[in-house]
Each structure stands twice: as C-alpha cells, then as structure tokens.
Scaffold this active site. Sequence first.
Site, PDB file in Angstrom:
ATOM      1  N   HIS A  49      21.147 -29.761  58.318  1.00  0.00           N
ATOM      2  CA  HIS A  49      22.174 -30.335  57.453  1.00  0.00           C
ATOM      3  C   HIS A  49      23.313 -30.742  58.394  1.00  0.00           C
ATOM      4  CE1 HIS A  49      20.400 -29.270  53.451  1.00  0.00           C
ATOM      5  NE2 HIS A  49      19.636 -28.585  54.279  1.00  0.00           N
ATOM      6  N   CYS A 106      22.176 -27.427  49.385  1.00  0.00           N
ATOM      7  CA  CYS A 106      21.463 -26.405  48.619  1.00  0.00           C
ATOM      8  C   CYS A 106      22.439 -25.810  47.627  1.00  0.00           C
ATOM      9  CB  CYS A 106      20.913 -25.318  49.539  1.00  0.00           C
ATOM     10  SG  CYS A 106      20.170 -23.962  48.620  1.00  0.00           S
ATOM     11  N   ASN A 156      21.747 -33.281  54.094  1.00  0.00           N
ATOM     12  CA  ASN A 156      20.861 -33.249  55.257  1.00  0.00           C
ATOM     13  C   ASN A 156      21.258 -34.392  56.182  1.00  0.00           C
ATOM     14  OD1 ASN A 156      19.271 -32.220  52.822  1.00  0.00           O
ATOM     15  ND2 ASN A 156      17.974 -31.595  54.522  1.00  0.00           N
ATOM     16  N   HIS A 214      15.241 -28.618  60.871  1.00  0.00           N
ATOM     17  CA  HIS A 214      15.742 -29.032  59.549  1.00  0.00           C
ATOM     18  C   HIS A 214      17.259 -28.869  59.561  1.00  0.00           C
ATOM     19  CE1 HIS A 214      15.349 -29.172  55.011  1.00  0.00           C
ATOM     20  NE2 HIS A 214      16.508 -28.530  55.105  1.00  0.00           N
ATOM     21  N   ARG A 269      13.556 -34.203  47.419  1.00  0.00           N
ATOM     22  CA  ARG A 269      13.646 -32.775  47.052  1.00  0.00           C
ATOM     23  C   ARG A 269      14.977 -32.168  47.519  1.00  0.00           C
ATOM     24  NH1 ARG A 269      14.904 -27.994  49.143  1.00  0.00           N
ATOM     25  NH2 ARG A 269      13.892 -28.622  51.085  1.00  0.00           N
ATOM     26  N   ASP A 270      15.173 -32.028  48.808  1.00  0.00           N
ATOM     27  CA  ASP A 270      16.391 -31.360  49.293  1.00  0.00           C
ATOM     28  C   ASP A 270      17.615 -32.192  48.927  1.00  0.00           C
ATOM     29  OD1 ASP A 270      17.702 -29.259  50.466  1.00  0.00           O
ATOM     30  OD2 ASP A 270      17.088 -29.687  52.512  1.00  0.00           O
TER      31      ASP A 270
HETATM   32  P1  HMG Z   1      14.538 -14.638  38.940  1.00  0.00           P
HETATM   33  O1  HMG Z   1      15.576 -14.977  37.908  1.00  0.00           O
HETATM   34  O2  HMG Z   1      14.809 -13.511  39.869  1.00  0.00           O
HETATM   35  O3  HMG Z   1      13.081 -14.344  38.374  1.00  0.00           O
HETATM   36  O4  HMG Z   1      14.280 -15.973  39.790  1.00  0.00           O
HETATM   37  P2  HMG Z   1      12.341 -14.572  37.020  1.00  0.00           P
HETATM   38  O5  HMG Z   1      10.918 -14.316  37.341  1.00  0.00           O
HETATM   39  O6  HMG Z   1      13.014 -13.733  35.952  1.00  0.00           O
HETATM   40  O7  HMG Z   1      12.525 -16.100  36.644  1.00  0.00           O
HETATM   41  C1  HMG Z   1      13.626 -16.627  35.945  1.00  0.00           C
HETATM   42  C2  HMG Z   1      13.145 -17.600  34.897  1.00  0.00           C
HETATM   43  O8  HMG Z   1      12.499 -18.700  35.521  1.00  0.00           O
HETATM   44  C3  HMG Z   1      12.089 -17.018  33.944  1.00  0.00           C
HETATM   45  O9  HMG Z   1      12.244 -17.707  32.708  1.00  0.00           O
HETATM   46  C4  HMG Z   1      10.791 -17.431  34.586  1.00  0.00           C
HETATM   47  O10 HMG Z   1       9.740 -17.528  33.645  1.00  0.00           O
HETATM   48  C5  HMG Z   1      11.125 -18.783  35.149  1.00  0.00           C
HETATM   49  P3  HMG Z   1      12.657 -16.899  31.367  1.00  0.00           P
HETATM   50  O11 HMG Z   1      11.635 -15.843  31.226  1.00  0.00           O
HETATM   51  O12 HMG Z   1      14.016 -16.329  31.681  1.00  0.00           O
HETATM   52  O13 HMG Z   1      12.624 -17.942  30.319  1.00  0.00           O
HETATM   53  N1  HMG Z   1      10.365 -19.139  36.348  1.00  0.00           N
HETATM   54  C6  HMG Z   1       9.834 -20.348  36.581  1.00  0.00           C
HETATM   55  N2  HMG Z   1       9.833 -21.487  35.859  1.00  0.00           N
HETATM   56  C7  HMG Z   1       9.185 -22.549  36.375  1.00  0.00           C
HETATM   57  N3  HMG Z   1       8.585 -22.533  37.605  1.00  0.00           N
HETATM   58  C8  HMG Z   1       8.581 -21.422  38.362  1.00  0.00           C
HETATM   59  C9  HMG Z   1       9.234 -20.268  37.843  1.00  0.00           C
HETATM   60  N4  HMG Z   1       9.407 -19.027  38.332  1.00  0.00           N
HETATM   61  C10 HMG Z   1      10.102 -18.342  37.410  1.00  0.00           C
HETATM   62  N5  HMG Z   1       7.997 -21.437  39.541  1.00  0.00           N
HETATM   63  C11 HMG Z   1      13.113 -17.404  41.343  1.00  0.00           C
HETATM   64  C12 HMG Z   1      13.450 -15.972  40.957  1.00  0.00           C
HETATM   65  C13 HMG Z   1      12.414 -17.359  42.683  1.00  0.00           C
HETATM   66  C14 HMG Z   1      12.166 -17.998  40.282  1.00  0.00           C
HETATM   67  C15 HMG Z   1      14.431 -18.201  41.414  1.00  0.00           C
HETATM   68  O14 HMG Z   1      15.325 -17.530  42.232  1.00  0.00           O
HETATM   69  C16 HMG Z   1      14.245 -19.619  41.931  1.00  0.00           C
HETATM   70  O15 HMG Z   1      13.589 -20.449  41.309  1.00  0.00           O
HETATM   71  N6  HMG Z   1      14.871 -19.921  43.074  1.00  0.00           N
HETATM   72  C17 HMG Z   1      14.764 -21.241  43.720  1.00  0.00           C
HETATM   73  C18 HMG Z   1      16.095 -21.681  44.258  1.00  0.00           C
HETATM   74  C19 HMG Z   1      15.935 -23.034  44.923  1.00  0.00           C
HETATM   75  O16 HMG Z   1      15.090 -23.839  44.552  1.00  0.00           O
HETATM   76  N7  HMG Z   1      16.771 -23.307  45.937  1.00  0.00           N
HETATM   77  C20 HMG Z   1      16.738 -24.551  46.654  1.00  0.00           C
HETATM   78  C21 HMG Z   1      15.528 -24.694  47.518  1.00  0.00           C
HETATM   79  S1  HMG Z   1      15.644 -23.803  49.068  1.00  0.00           S
HETATM   80  C22 HMG Z   1      16.519 -24.886  50.098  1.00  0.00           C
HETATM   81  O17 HMG Z   1      17.047 -25.887  49.649  1.00  0.00           O
HETATM   82  C23 HMG Z   1      16.545 -24.608  51.590  1.00  0.00           C
HETATM   83  C24 HMG Z   1      15.635 -25.554  52.379  1.00  0.00           C
HETATM   84  O18 HMG Z   1      16.009 -26.919  52.206  1.00  0.00           O
HETATM   85  C25 HMG Z   1      15.696 -25.202  53.884  1.00  0.00           C
HETATM   86  C26 HMG Z   1      17.113 -25.077  54.417  1.00  0.00           C
HETATM   87  O19 HMG Z   1      17.929 -26.048  54.291  1.00  0.00           O
HETATM   88  O20 HMG Z   1      17.397 -23.998  54.933  1.00  0.00           O
HETATM   89  C27 HMG Z   1      14.163 -25.418  51.935  1.00  0.00           C
HETATM   90 MG    MG Z   2      17.640 -27.874  53.282  1.00  0.00          MG
END
Ligand code: HMG
Ligand code: MG
Length: 284
Positions: free
Chosen positions: A207, A238, A247, A205, A13-14
């Site tokens: 990186h 990310c 990571n 966690h 995933r990450d």
């Molecule tokens: P948004 O654009 O503000 O909201 O995104 P939205 O509701 O308008 O959604 C955009 C589009 O995505 C829409 O499609 C939704 O239907 C669809 P459209 O109507 O334009 O065709 N949608 C989805 N599709 C599938 N599955 C879903 C979903 N939700 C909405 N669940 C949102 C807001 C939260 C969805 C967006 O910002 C997002 O997905 N963000 C995720 C970013 C991400 O994954 N980042 C990496 C993970 S975090 C990380 O890596 C850190 C970590 O490792 C810890 C660390 O290192 O600190 C965990």
């Molecule tokens: Mg991470």
Amino acid sequence: MAEFVEIFEVGPRDGLQNEPRAIPTRDKIALVDALSACGFRRIEVASFVSPKWVPQMADGAEVLAGIRRRPGVTYSALAPNLRGYAGAVAAGADEIAVFVSASEGFSKANLNCSVAESLERLGPIAEAARRDGTRLRGYISMVVECPFDGPTPPAAVARVAAALRDLGCAELSLGDTVGRATPDGFDAMLTAVLGELPPARLAAHCHDTAGRALEVIDAALARGLRVVDASVGGLGGCPYAPGAAGNVATEAVAAHLAAKGYETGLDPARLAEAAALARRLRTG
Ligand code: HMG
Ligand code: MG
C-alpha cells in the site's frame, strides 16, 4: 530478452472492498473486463468473506458469473474460511487466496481471532484445496508495521510464512498493509522469510500511504521477487486497518518496471483506460 515481472492485479478486490459507496455489480464486472484486456496473467476479482464484515464484497458470485473470461487469465478470490472457499470455488474462482496476519492486533481486528486460530481455520481449506486441485495463494498482512502492535518482528512473519507453506500455499504475498514500510525494513523482513521460501514463491504487496511503495518494490526485486501486487488507479485499503491508504497503482508499477527494463506483458494504453474507469468508480 527482458526479464519478466508479473503484476498481480488486486484492484477489483483490495481496491473496491474499501470504497465507502456501494459500487454496482455491473461496474465491478466492467472493471474486471477492462483489466482482462490489459495482459494480466492473474486478477483478484472478489472475496467471499462475511457480508456483515465487508458489505462491499457481498456480490462476489455475481461478479464471477458476469465477467467475460479471457483464456489464459486466472481469476482469483479471497476466502477466510471453508464456507468462503466453497462459495468461491462454486462461483468459478480459479485460485483461492487465504489471508492471515503476522501481528495479533490486526488478526483480531480483521478476522476476529488470534494468529494461531486463523492458521487452524485454514486447515480445512488446505485439505479441500488438495482434494480439488485448487491453487492456494496466501497473504500475510502487517509484515513490517502494524497500527495496533507497532513494528512486526521479522521472525514472526517467517513463522507464519512457514505455516502457510506447510498448509500448501503455492505463493505467499507479503503485505505492507498500512504502507509504512521502508525499503530497509522490508529487506530485513525478507531476510527472515527467505530462510523459509525461495523468492520465486513470494510476492510484494504494497500500500502506498507513505509514498515509498516503489522503493519497497525495488528492495523486493533486488532480493529476487518477481511478482508484485498492485491495484489499478491506486484503489484500495483495508477497512480493518486504520490508516491504510490505497494499494500502489498498477500503472505506476508498470511504468516503473518498464523504466527499469523489465517486461510485464501489459498494454499501457489499455491499462490507462482501465485506470480511468477505476477512478470514475471511486468518485461515483
Ligand atoms: P466472526 O463474526 O468472528 O464469525 O467473523 P462468524 O462465524 O460468527 O461470522 C459472522 C457472520 O458472517 C455469520 O452470520 C456467518 O454466518 C457469516 P450470522 O450468523 O451472524 O448471520 N459468515 C459468512 N458469510 C458469507 N461468507 C463467509 C462467511 N463466514 C461467516 N465466508 C470472519 C469471522 C472471518 C467471517 C470475519 O471476520 C470476516 O469475514 N473477515 C474478513 C475481513 C476482510 O475481508 N478484510 C479485508 C481482506 S484482508 C486484506 O485486505 C489484506 C490483504 O489485502 C493483504 C494486505 O494488504 O496485508 C489481503
Ligand atoms: Mg491489501
């Protein structure tokens, strides 16, 4: 008997979420299957986020459907909202990880909302998880340093930790998302967070941008944390955190913990094979 430290594998995933090339689903499945043979208790295999935001994770349901599940291994998935939670549970994820930022800048960049709004959004997930009996893991990002907002006050991390605890997260993973923490900085943050949760409910966690991840992990171990997230082959980053490198590599953490006399339950030969596969995926 040696004390046990769990390495929580986040590579599929990450790691793979940040790869510039599209990784075929069958290769993701092969990586998870190779990891399942290593002795991990938990592997984070997918995320159910918007494919517009992270196209690399669009095939989460196919990955979960295709893997050979090893009894005793928990397969986790990330979800940003109720839709993601429902998709992950329907696909058979055993544990759901929710994620929030301790800093406003990264919250906006990664989730398109404020920290308070992101916590509000988790309410329906928490309710569904209680109803379904699903275990929730909570990530907090930018626990020491944020590329948008600068240093993160430890009290801000503690506030978010308390909110996630109250929402029902069984465990919180504290993310040095950009890999710039020092052991002292991580320790100061832990002082604040340990006022809210015991070390048994926290994970580190890291990186490895600055090459200090193992030292930061040592600081976490010294405070009693016994879960460390890592990514096989050092995959990772990310897409919404500028400057976030991979990571810390699972095999490096496993060797480090073994040298310190901890038991991880991992098979080094199988882990080396999985790391080789991860590196091949990265280069194509
Ligand atoms: P948004 O654009 O503000 O909201 O995104 P939205 O509701 O308008 O959604 C955009 C589009 O995505 C829409 O499609 C939704 O239907 C669809 P459209 O109507 O334009 O065709 N949608 C989805 N599709 C599938 N599955 C879903 C979903 N939700 C909405 N669940 C949102 C807001 C939260 C969805 C967006 O910002 C997002 O997905 N963000 C995720 C970013 C991400 O994954 N980042 C990496 C993970 S975090 C990380 O890596 C850190 C970590 O490792 C810890 C660390 O290192 O600190 C965990
Ligand atoms: Mg991470």
